[in-house]
Design a protein around this motif. Structure first.
Motif, PDB file in Angstrom:
ATOM      1  N   PHE A   1     -37.637  46.022  12.039  1.00  0.00           N
ATOM      2  CA  PHE A   1     -36.251  45.887  11.610  1.00  0.00           C
ATOM      3  C   PHE A   1     -36.156  45.098  10.300  1.00  0.00           C
TER       4      PHE A   1
ATOM      5  N   THR B   1     -32.466  41.266  14.646  1.00  0.00           N
ATOM      6  CA  THR B   1     -31.894  42.208  15.600  1.00  0.00           C
ATOM      7  C   THR B   1     -31.901  41.610  16.998  1.00  0.00           C
TER       8      THR B   1
ATOM      9  N   ASP C   1     -29.510  48.466  21.918  1.00  0.00           N
ATOM     10  CA  ASP C   1     -29.156  47.787  20.669  1.00  0.00           C
ATOM     11  C   ASP C   1     -27.722  47.284  20.751  1.00  0.00           C
TER      12      ASP C   1
END
Length: 218
Positions: A13, A17, A37
């Motif tokens: 990422f 995150t 997510d």
């Protein structure tokens, strides 16, 4: 940040995150994890399909479509509960790219786990904390924080959720698939029988909850 081990390039990422990890029980006595997510989209999943001990000697982390991202295999015999990690689906003759082992066989509640990376001198990791309480930090060789496991707080009620739901926070440039693989090993090393209610609950202030993150639990 130092050079890091990459298991799956697509899960490195660019920004910090926060993934929501949900521990489930599926298919008889098997354990499972689903990972979402911030938009509630499935990122990873892991299932075990039977109650026999040998079924847990090899763990396979998959993407939402069932593609193998990472295989973890228990090394026997091993007093330090050593696991080898392989990219993708392991086949006979494959060499591991890293290994994970408990630093000490003494003590159950506190976690100290070392990660050795093969064929990449200078790249190594140390995991410290208490996984049963969902409170762990992953440091690289430069002592930089690259990932963290911590309890999740409901932003609408400011209530700390149960241990079956927690954050996996991944720093920029670190492989989220590798980080989730470490979670699977920590879960096996500790096991549900290692929960210790005498350990104080970690203090979590509601402000630490990212209001932009939504609960992915259906």
């Amino acid at each position: 940040m130092k050079e890091e081990l990459v298991v799956q390039e697509g899960y490195v990422f660019k920004e910090e995150t926060h993934l929501t990890v949900l521990k489930t029980s599926l298919f008889f006595n098997g354990d499972g994890f689903t990972v979402y997510d911030c938009k509630g989209q499935l990122v990873f999943r892991f299932d075990t399909y039977g109650p026999r001990a040998r079924d847990k000697d090899e763990l396979v982390l998959m993407d939402p479509h069932g593609r193998s991202l990472l295989t973890l295999r228990r090394k026997k015999p091993s007093l330090h509960q050593r696991w080898d990690g392989f990219k993708g689906e392991r086949t006979e003759g494959d060499k591991p790219v890293f290994s994970v082992k408990r630093s000490s066989i003494i003590g159950r509640s506190r976690t100290s786990v070392a990660v050795e990376v093969y064929d990449n001198p200078g790249v190594e990791y140390l995991i410290e904390g208490c996984f049963p309480q969902r409170c762990c930090k992953v440091f690289n060789a430069a002592k930089e924080l690259v990932a963290e496991i911590r309890r999740k707080v409901d932003s609408t009620t400011s209530v700390m959720l149960g241990k079956e739901v927690f954050w996996l926070c991944v720093k920029p440039g670190f492989d989220g698939a590798f980080a989730m693989g470490l979670v699977l090993v920590l879960d096996q090393i500790n096991g549900e029988n290692y929960f210790d209610d005498r350990i104080p609950e970690p203090a979590v202030h509601p402000a630490t909850e990212d209001p932009g993150l939504v609960s992915p639990v259906p």
